[in-house]
Design a protein around this motif. Structure first.
Motif, PDB file in Angstrom:
ATOM      1  N   ASN A   8       0.846  -1.184   0.000  1.00  0.00           N
ATOM      2  CA  ASN A   8       0.000   0.000   0.000  1.00  0.00           C
ATOM      3  C   ASN A   8       0.890   1.244   0.000  1.00  0.00           C
ATOM      4  O   ASN A   8       1.512   1.567   1.009  1.00  0.00           O
ATOM      5  N   PRO A   9       0.945   1.988  -1.122  1.00  0.00           N
ATOM      6  CA  PRO A   9       1.832   3.158  -1.187  1.00  0.00           C
ATOM      7  C   PRO A   9       1.407   4.301  -0.268  1.00  0.00           C
ATOM      8  O   PRO A   9       2.193   5.205  -0.005  1.00  0.00           O
ATOM      9  N   LEU A  10       0.176   4.257   0.243  1.00  0.00           N
ATOM     10  CA  LEU A  10      -0.308   5.325   1.117  1.00  0.00           C
ATOM     11  C   LEU A  10      -0.269   4.928   2.587  1.00  0.00           C
ATOM     12  O   LEU A  10      -0.713   5.690   3.438  1.00  0.00           O
ATOM     13  N   HIS A  11       0.283   3.769   2.890  1.00  0.00           N
ATOM     14  CA  HIS A  11       0.336   3.314   4.279  1.00  0.00           C
ATOM     15  C   HIS A  11       1.119   4.304   5.137  1.00  0.00           C
ATOM     16  O   HIS A  11       2.225   4.704   4.801  1.00  0.00           O
ATOM     17  N   LEU A  15      -4.721  11.610   5.178  1.00  0.00           N
ATOM     18  CA  LEU A  15      -5.371  12.385   4.121  1.00  0.00           C
ATOM     19  C   LEU A  15      -4.943  13.848   4.203  1.00  0.00           C
ATOM     20  O   LEU A  15      -4.715  14.498   3.182  1.00  0.00           O
ATOM     21  N   GLU A  16      -4.772  14.361   5.399  1.00  0.00           N
ATOM     22  CA  GLU A  16      -4.322  15.753   5.564  1.00  0.00           C
ATOM     23  C   GLU A  16      -2.931  15.945   4.960  1.00  0.00           C
ATOM     24  O   GLU A  16      -2.687  16.933   4.269  1.00  0.00           O
ATOM     25  N   GLN A  17      -2.025  15.001   5.199  1.00  0.00           N
ATOM     26  CA  GLN A  17      -0.682  15.095   4.613  1.00  0.00           C
ATOM     27  C   GLN A  17      -0.772  15.097   3.086  1.00  0.00           C
ATOM     28  O   GLN A  17      -0.044  15.840   2.426  1.00  0.00           O
ATOM     29  N   ILE A  18      -1.636  14.273   2.545  1.00  0.00           N
ATOM     30  CA  ILE A  18      -1.788  14.186   1.094  1.00  0.00           C
ATOM     31  C   ILE A  18      -2.245  15.527   0.534  1.00  0.00           C
ATOM     32  O   ILE A  18      -1.656  16.052  -0.413  1.00  0.00           O
ATOM     33  N   GLU A  23      -1.154  20.486  -2.373  1.00  0.00           N
ATOM     34  CA  GLU A  23      -1.356  21.928  -2.472  1.00  0.00           C
ATOM     35  C   GLU A  23      -0.017  22.648  -2.542  1.00  0.00           C
ATOM     36  O   GLU A  23       0.158  23.584  -3.324  1.00  0.00           O
ATOM     37  N   GLN A  24       0.958  22.217  -1.766  1.00  0.00           N
ATOM     38  CA  GLN A  24       2.279  22.850  -1.797  1.00  0.00           C
ATOM     39  C   GLN A  24       2.972  22.613  -3.140  1.00  0.00           C
ATOM     40  O   GLN A  24       3.682  23.483  -3.633  1.00  0.00           O
ATOM     41  N   LEU A  50     -10.639  18.532   3.323  1.00  0.00           N
ATOM     42  CA  LEU A  50     -10.693  17.300   4.116  1.00  0.00           C
ATOM     43  C   LEU A  50     -12.131  16.915   4.434  1.00  0.00           C
ATOM     44  O   LEU A  50     -12.506  15.744   4.342  1.00  0.00           O
ATOM     45  N   LYS A  51     -12.936  17.894   4.795  1.00  0.00           N
ATOM     46  CA  LYS A  51     -14.343  17.631   5.113  1.00  0.00           C
ATOM     47  C   LYS A  51     -15.050  16.999   3.912  1.00  0.00           C
ATOM     48  O   LYS A  51     -15.766  16.009   4.048  1.00  0.00           O
TER      49      LYS A  51
END
Length: 73
Positions: A8-11, A15-18, A23-24, A50-51
């Motif tokens: 899993n590459p997102l392990h 979601l906030e970090q993503i 955005e940066q 996020l919401k």
């Protein structure tokens, strides 16, 4: 105890970090052109994004896939 997810590459990535890293990297305007959702277009913020993403599986999937294409390859 946490379960290992080596494929899993997102392990371990929230979601906030993503959202923050995308955005940066792209900025809200470019991000909105890549993924057509209002929380990236109209008065964008991490909190509003996020919401929306937590309630909308198809949009979250698109954001996660963009993150993987951008940072994990």
């Amino acid at each position: 105890m946490a379960t290992e997810q080596p494929k899993n590459p997102l392990h371990g990535i929230t979601l906030e970090q993503i959202v923050v890293e995308l955005e940066q990297h792209y900025g809200w305007e470019t991000l909105a052109s890549k993924i057509n959702i209002n929380s990236f277009k109209n008065d964008p913020s991490v909190k509003s994004s996020l919401k929306f993403l937590r309630k909308t599986p198809w949009a979250r999937e698109q954001v996660e896939q963009l993150y993987i294409r951008t940072f994990k390859q």
